[in-house]
Write an enzyme that holds these catalytic residues in place. Structure first.
Site, mmCIF file in Angstrom:
data_model
loop_
_atom_site.group_PDB
_atom_site.id
_atom_site.type_symbol
_atom_site.label_atom_id
_atom_site.label_comp_id
_atom_site.label_asym_id
_atom_site.label_seq_id
_atom_site.Cartn_x
_atom_site.Cartn_y
_atom_site.Cartn_z
ATOM 1 N N ARG A 22 12.301 -50.836 -9.738
ATOM 2 C CA ARG A 22 12.660 -52.253 -9.664
ATOM 3 C C ARG A 22 13.450 -52.772 -10.860
ATOM 4 N NH1 ARG A 22 7.571 -55.725 -7.449
ATOM 5 N NH2 ARG A 22 6.602 -54.976 -9.357
ATOM 6 N N ASP A 23 13.812 -51.885 -11.786
ATOM 7 C CA ASP A 23 14.558 -52.350 -12.966
ATOM 8 C C ASP A 23 15.555 -51.283 -13.427
ATOM 9 O OD1 ASP A 23 15.290 -54.179 -14.875
ATOM 10 O OD2 ASP A 23 13.645 -53.721 -16.251
ATOM 11 N N VAL A 24 16.187 -50.589 -12.480
ATOM 12 C CA VAL A 24 17.200 -49.595 -12.841
ATOM 13 C C VAL A 24 18.423 -50.335 -13.382
ATOM 14 C CG1 VAL A 24 18.704 -47.766 -12.004
ATOM 15 C CG2 VAL A 24 16.388 -47.974 -11.092
ATOM 16 N N ASN A 28 17.914 -49.010 -19.231
ATOM 17 C CA ASN A 28 16.776 -48.134 -18.943
ATOM 18 C C ASN A 28 17.196 -46.716 -18.579
ATOM 19 O OD1 ASN A 28 14.981 -50.223 -19.436
ATOM 20 N ND2 ASN A 28 15.004 -50.915 -17.309
ATOM 21 N N SER A 211 14.937 -58.206 -18.356
ATOM 22 C CA SER A 211 14.218 -58.263 -17.091
ATOM 23 C C SER A 211 13.479 -59.588 -17.011
ATOM 24 C CB SER A 211 13.203 -57.113 -17.020
ATOM 25 O OG SER A 211 13.869 -55.878 -17.096
#
Length: 229
Positions: A22-24, A28, A211
């Site tokens: 959910r945070d590519v 990261n 994020s």
């Protein structure tokens, strides 16, 4: 294939965990001096074993890299990660940020529509096959995307074999070394030019966007009337 591992890993009893990152995003994704690519920061990941389920309408992640369904606060599966990876690939290939909007409310509406121009419009000369690969990852409907990260990775490998058949992990590692050497020399030059300047922090190298976790209704309390799903 780190993303594929997260998507397909099982627990000790052989049950799929169905981990969704959910945070590519570029922040990261780490590349080592040996050309190893690692996906990090599963801080807002979703998995079957987590007891704290995300409430409907709650949005988690970085807006610029979100899949449309994620930006709506709808339930997401591994194909949301594939969309986010597609955004990263789009930006890496074109050298340009996918969305230029700075206002978060307007940006949210743009991300939800995902009306994305082909990469070749931003960077002329790209092949139709590469255009098609990236746009498949960025399809608005999850059903129209690559259905697994392994399928996406295989398509990328096949494409890389066509456009750069001699490319190796060592070359990627060499690029990392060159980039780090450049940043080190630049930092040294800036320190000499201004001895009073504070040392650079890790955040100096990070994209400004972080994020976020928010309630969609709170951001869109005055949602435009023409915002249709």
């Amino acid at each position: 294939l780190g993303l594929d591992y997260a998507h397909s890993v099982n627990d000790d009893h052989g049950r799929p965990l169905n981990i969704i990152h959910r945070d590519v995003s570029p922040q990261n994704i780490l590349i080592s001096r040996h050309g190893e690519v690692k996906l990090v920061d599963f801080g807002i990941a979703k998995a079957n074993t987590l007891s704290n389920k995300t409430r409907a309408g709650v949005i988690k992640g970085k807006l610029v890299y979100m899949a449309p369904e994620q930006a709506w606060g709808d339930p997401v599966d591994l194909r949301a990660d594939i969309f986010s990876t597609g955004v990263v690939l789009y930006e890496a290939i074109t050298g340009a940020t996918l969305y230029q909007e700075k206002n978060p409310v307007k940006l949210l509406e743009i991300v939800r529509k995902a009306d994305i121009p082909r990469p070749s419009i931003r960077k002329p000369g790209l092949t139709k096959d590469l255009d098609a690969l990236i746009m498949k990852a960025l399809a608005v409907r999850p059903l129209d995307r690559f259905q697994t990260s392994r399928e996406f990775a295989s398509a990328i490998r096949e494409m890389l074999g066509k456009i750069a058949p001699s490319f190796t992990d060592e070359q990627l590692g060499s690029l990392v070394e060159t980039t780090l050497a450049y940043l080190k020399s630049k930092q040294k030059a800036e320190t000499i030019a201004d001895p009073s300047a504070p040392p650079m922090e890790r955040s100096d190298y990070i994209h400004h966007e972080s994020s976020i976790i928010f309630q969609a209704a709170e951001m869109l309390s005055a949602k435009p009337a023409d915002a249709k799903r």
